[in-house]
Write a protein that holds these residues in place. Structure first.
Motif, PDB file in Angstrom:
ATOM      1  N   SER A  58       0.834  -1.206   0.000  1.00 53.22           N
ATOM      2  CA  SER A  58       0.000   0.000   0.000  1.00 53.22           C
ATOM      3  C   SER A  58       0.868   1.254   0.000  1.00 53.22           C
ATOM      4  CB  SER A  58      -0.967   0.014   1.179  1.00 53.22           C
ATOM      5  OG  SER A  58      -0.263  -0.020   2.401  1.00 53.22           O
ATOM      6  N   LYS A  59       2.011   1.218   0.698  1.00 51.16           N
ATOM      7  CA  LYS A  59       2.944   2.358   0.688  1.00 51.16           C
ATOM      8  C   LYS A  59       3.482   2.586  -0.726  1.00 51.16           C
ATOM      9  CE  LYS A  59       3.473   3.580   5.070  1.00 51.16           C
ATOM     10  NZ  LYS A  59       3.027   4.868   5.548  1.00 51.16           N
ATOM     11  N   GLU A  62       0.673   4.167  -2.809  1.00 44.77           N
ATOM     12  CA  GLU A  62       0.475   5.558  -2.396  1.00 44.77           C
ATOM     13  C   GLU A  62       1.594   6.446  -2.943  1.00 44.77           C
ATOM     14  OE1 GLU A  62       0.352   5.324   1.870  1.00 44.77           O
ATOM     15  OE2 GLU A  62      -1.671   4.476   1.888  1.00 44.77           O
ATOM     16  N   THR A  63       2.820   5.971  -2.837  1.00 41.48           N
ATOM     17  CA  THR A  63       3.970   6.749  -3.310  1.00 41.48           C
ATOM     18  C   THR A  63       3.907   6.946  -4.819  1.00 41.48           C
ATOM     19  OG1 THR A  63       5.335   5.946  -1.489  1.00 41.48           O
ATOM     20  CG2 THR A  63       6.493   6.833  -3.402  1.00 41.48           C
ATOM     21  N   SER A  65       1.346   6.724  -6.823  1.00 38.72           N
ATOM     22  CA  SER A  65       0.209   7.554  -7.242  1.00 38.72           C
ATOM     23  C   SER A  65       0.497   9.033  -7.001  1.00 38.72           C
ATOM     24  CB  SER A  65      -1.091   7.123  -6.566  1.00 38.72           C
ATOM     25  OG  SER A  65      -1.045   7.360  -5.184  1.00 38.72           O
ATOM     26  N   GLY A  66       1.251   9.345  -5.960  1.00 40.54           N
ATOM     27  CA  GLY A  66       1.654  10.726  -5.727  1.00 40.54           C
ATOM     28  C   GLY A  66       2.552  11.267  -6.823  1.00 40.54           C
ATOM     29  N   ASN A 113       9.752   3.341   1.973  1.00 40.37           N
ATOM     30  CA  ASN A 113       9.624   3.452   3.426  1.00 40.37           C
ATOM     31  C   ASN A 113      10.828   2.763   4.060  1.00 40.37           C
ATOM     32  OD1 ASN A 113       8.384   4.095   5.866  1.00 40.37           O
ATOM     33  ND2 ASN A 113       7.239   2.185   5.946  1.00 40.37           N
TER      34      ASN A 113
END
Length: 147
Positions: A58-59, A62-63, A65-66, A113
């Motif tokens: 998920s990290k 999220e990364t 997509s940013g 991360n």
């Protein structure tokens, strides 16, 4: 007198996009991600399932997509997102150059991360993910044994 209406077919968005596609040299396009070259076969590479089990998948999403909100080259900062250029020499990596990746690939990494990084190569506005490297073994920053 009645107006004459033409029965013009609506234009296909796909056809319209293909007919007006941008040049591959247009670097103003936003960052894109491809998993076409993902290699999960190497000793220090990970799978989606592996990253999911430790909370990194998920990290990663999220990364990535940013990053997709701006052009790729605008986001290279040398810290979180770095372009290495060539594949690291044997004494600097625990990975092998995958045969399915173009030999002139411009290698790059994005920190996710902690020690976890995603390794890939870039072509214009696309980041091609090649390795999910949760232990930072792609580009060694200190001497590590291959246990």
């Amino acid at each position: 007198m009645a107006k004459s209406f033409s029965k013009k077919k609506p234009t296909s968005i796909i056809k319209e996009t293909l007919e007006t596609k941008k040049s591959v040299r247009d670097t103003s396009s936003n960052f894109k991600v491809s998993f076409q070259f993902l290699d999960t076969s190497q000793k220090f590479g990970s799978t989606y399932k592996d990253w999911q089990s430790v909370g990194l998948l998920s990290k990663l999403l999220e990364t990535l997509s940013g990053y997709c909100c701006k052009p790729l080259l605008e986001q290279v900062d040398g810290s979180k997102f770095s372009v290495y250029g060539n594949f690291p020499s044997k004494d600097k990596t625990m990975f092998n150059f995958p045969a399915h990746v173009p030999p002139d690939a411009q290698w790059a990494r994005i920190h996710i991360n902690g020690a976890a990084v995603v390794i890939g190569h870039i072509v214009y506005d696309t980041f091609y993910v090649v390795f999910l490297d949760k232990t930072h073994k792609f580009w060694l920053t200190k001497r590590v044994t291959s246990n």
